[in-house]
Scaffold this active site. Sequence first.
Site, short mmCIF file in Angstrom:
data_model
loop_
_atom_site.label_atom_id
_atom_site.label_comp_id
_atom_site.label_asym_id
_atom_site.label_seq_id
_atom_site.Cartn_x
_atom_site.Cartn_y
_atom_site.Cartn_z
N SER A 103 -0.70 -7.68 14.59
CA SER A 103 -0.60 -6.79 15.74
C SER A 103 -1.20 -7.40 17.00
O SER A 103 -0.70 -7.18 18.11
CB SER A 103 -1.28 -5.45 15.42
OG SER A 103 -2.66 -5.64 15.16
N ASP A 114 -8.33 -4.53 13.70
CA ASP A 114 -8.82 -5.85 13.33
C ASP A 114 -7.94 -6.93 13.95
O ASP A 114 -6.84 -6.66 14.44
CB ASP A 114 -8.89 -6.00 11.81
CG ASP A 114 -7.52 -5.81 11.16
OD1 ASP A 114 -6.54 -5.56 11.89
OD2 ASP A 114 -7.43 -5.90 9.93
N ASP A 116 -6.07 -10.39 13.02
CA ASP A 116 -5.62 -11.32 11.99
C ASP A 116 -5.67 -12.73 12.56
O ASP A 116 -4.99 -13.04 13.55
CB ASP A 116 -4.20 -10.98 11.54
CG ASP A 116 -4.12 -9.62 10.88
OD1 ASP A 116 -4.95 -9.34 10.01
OD2 ASP A 116 -3.23 -8.82 11.25
N ASP A 169 -9.96 -10.64 10.02
CA ASP A 169 -9.38 -11.13 8.77
C ASP A 169 -9.06 -12.60 8.98
O ASP A 169 -8.14 -12.94 9.73
CB ASP A 169 -8.12 -10.36 8.39
CG ASP A 169 -8.43 -8.97 7.88
OD1 ASP A 169 -9.62 -8.63 7.74
OD2 ASP A 169 -7.48 -8.20 7.63
N LYS A 230 4.29 2.49 14.55
CA LYS A 230 3.10 2.28 13.73
C LYS A 230 2.20 3.51 13.75
O LYS A 230 1.67 3.92 12.71
CB LYS A 230 2.33 1.06 14.23
CG LYS A 230 2.98 -0.28 13.92
CD LYS A 230 2.17 -1.44 14.46
CE LYS A 230 0.82 -1.53 13.78
NZ LYS A 230 0.06 -2.72 14.22
N TYR A 239 1.85 4.06 6.06
CA TYR A 239 1.44 2.78 6.62
C TYR A 239 0.37 2.18 5.72
O TYR A 239 -0.81 2.48 5.85
CB TYR A 239 0.89 2.96 8.04
CG TYR A 239 0.62 1.66 8.77
CD1 TYR A 239 1.57 1.09 9.59
CD2 TYR A 239 -0.60 1.00 8.62
CE1 TYR A 239 1.34 -0.10 10.26
CE2 TYR A 239 -0.85 -0.19 9.28
CZ TYR A 239 0.12 -0.74 10.10
OH TYR A 239 -0.12 -1.92 10.74
#
Length: 709
Positions: A103, A114, A116, A169, A230, A239
Amino acid sequence: MVSSEGLSAPLPPPQAATRQYGVTKPISTAGPTEADIQRTLELEKFLVDAGLYESKEDADKREEVLQRIGQIVKDWVKQLTRLRGYTDQMVEDANALIFTFGSYRLGVHGPGADIDTLCVGPSYVNREEDFFFILHNILAEMEEVTELQPVPDAHVPVMKFKFDGISIDLLYASISLLVVPEDLDISDVSLLYDVDEPTVRSLNGCRVADQILKLVPNIEHFCTTLRCLKFWAKRRGVYSNVTGFLGGVNWALLVARVCQLYPNAVPSMLVSRFFRVYTQWRWPNPVMLCAIEEDELGFSVWDPRKNPRDRTHHMPIITPAYPCMNSSYNVSQSTLRVMVEQFRYGNNICEEVELNKARWCALFEPYLFFESYKNYLQVDIVAADVDDLRAWKGWVESRLRQLTLMIERDTLGMLQCHPYPHEYVDTNKQCAHSAFFMGLQRKQGEKTQGQQFDIRGTVDEFRHSINMYLFWKPGMEIYVSHVRRRQLPPYVFPDGCKRPRPSRIMAQQQADKLPYDDGEVSVTGSGERHLKRKKDLDGVDVNQVMPLEKRQSLSPQPRDSVSPVIISDKASSASPEQSDKGFSMEVVESNKRPLLGEMEPEYASNSSTITNVTSKGSCDDAGFGSVAVSSEGNTRSVEGSSVGSNNPGYLQGDVCEADSESLSDNGCGNGNLQQDGSQEALEPNAAFGMLLNSNEGVNSEQKAVIRHV
């Protein structure tokens, strides 16, 4: 921050309509009307008011955190290079890069989301020791780093942590280069040379995000639509990739495909077309943004003709970067059923919005999960402290999908599960606690009497797989129990108490108005279930399979709460008033590891309390069908298994298209698509499927039925 004020949605430039995006021609090249532009303004204002955009200060802080992490991994690689005896020049040139995906890379992240991230390092820095031990220890000693959790055994190995309050992450990929250049092109296929499968999967996240942005006609419209959907998916409880629904990349691919089919549409149009398209999509035909390509590197790509496991996929959504994979392999028959129901719900609301009969807020009404079923599975996860619970819960949650697959397998698809991806916490527990729930119902349309579902063996098998956790500590336990709707614990409700139920007369009046009845539930136009009461409750036979007795508890249980009450099979006699009429529950005791002494007594018995639900006389009140299935002693593998008949048309040569009558009635005989750029309305039987011809490879022809308005 994106503001809805002053939004202008001009028609795209002429060249945007001339280029074909995706594997087929667009369904419509029509641009927005004044009403579409106004609805887009209203939709974006709703998203801003809902707090989906982060402030400039938060955005700047994320950039600073990413720069800090980038410097940390550079220093880490230089340290390893020096320790392994490389020359001073090699130490100076040693490098590692941080890339983002998900995202954040797509520009649709919100406050608190978060990030990624992917760390790309040289060939001599490995994942197993250097990343998960040395870098882990470096991060663990930093004050800014909290909640550090390595997950080396995940499908995509990841290290989770918070850096200065921002969730990260972090993946790692070691490429076949001694020095990682600063201008590394992550989309270059040559990076995949001589690397293992986990590295390919780690690199694929960034490669897929870049490809998505290249394959959509209008990035801004794509981002607004994706942000909206989303948010909708989270509100409607669909989701979660780990639970068997769809995660961020899945929703991005679905939205990108709709953008390709409607290249000149604005966000309000794209949201409406999204639900229209996927309500009519004939799964398991795949969603693809581009053709699947083979490569000389030899990695396996998604192809159900060659790979037997690919034939078991229920909702294929194919990634656009080599090697093309199914990003939604976690989806099961049960979760697909739930998502299709929610697509219908969204389609109905969007139709009302376009007719000015509803506002956008109606689309985002939360799904009333605990009012939708009569029977639930409650999965309680406990640990000695919060840190242990975080690790233990991550392990259990990553395998909850297997429980759904096992139940589908062992009941031959007759017992349907609806896993709910939200976590609940009972703050009254002395130990660290977390709970997940699954809705249970018999397969709709099946009206057999006296059916029995014995899933004790299924749950024992699931519990055994959970207990294989390598980092297990005393106090880490899991409990699975059957609860009825009226026994749900108070902490699952927002205000701590249950909603008032309508009277029997009002419930019957509502039930009489419903157009469809399968004996237990009916689905209205809005997609919500309305549960019917039986008229002949007095005639139901209560069958006590085994006399049970309440276990004495040192702390009294709330009257409406079972979280869970553990009952030993050596006791006897539970009060019949505590059981719903028409079926009974058999409880067995399973072996488990000992609990810590300070655990609450209600957790101090079975680690697996599960049910043998029996229906006598009528199955309506129980909501189950009538075939006895026992799973005890079952040792079949869940991975790769399929429930029931899975006979996809693309494997048998059947053409997935609309009914011939519908085609001829709409002037689209033989599947020919008539287009002139005008506004269109899809017919209910239109199929947007993908046909895989066994003689030709991947055929990108999709057949759609439209009529001109």
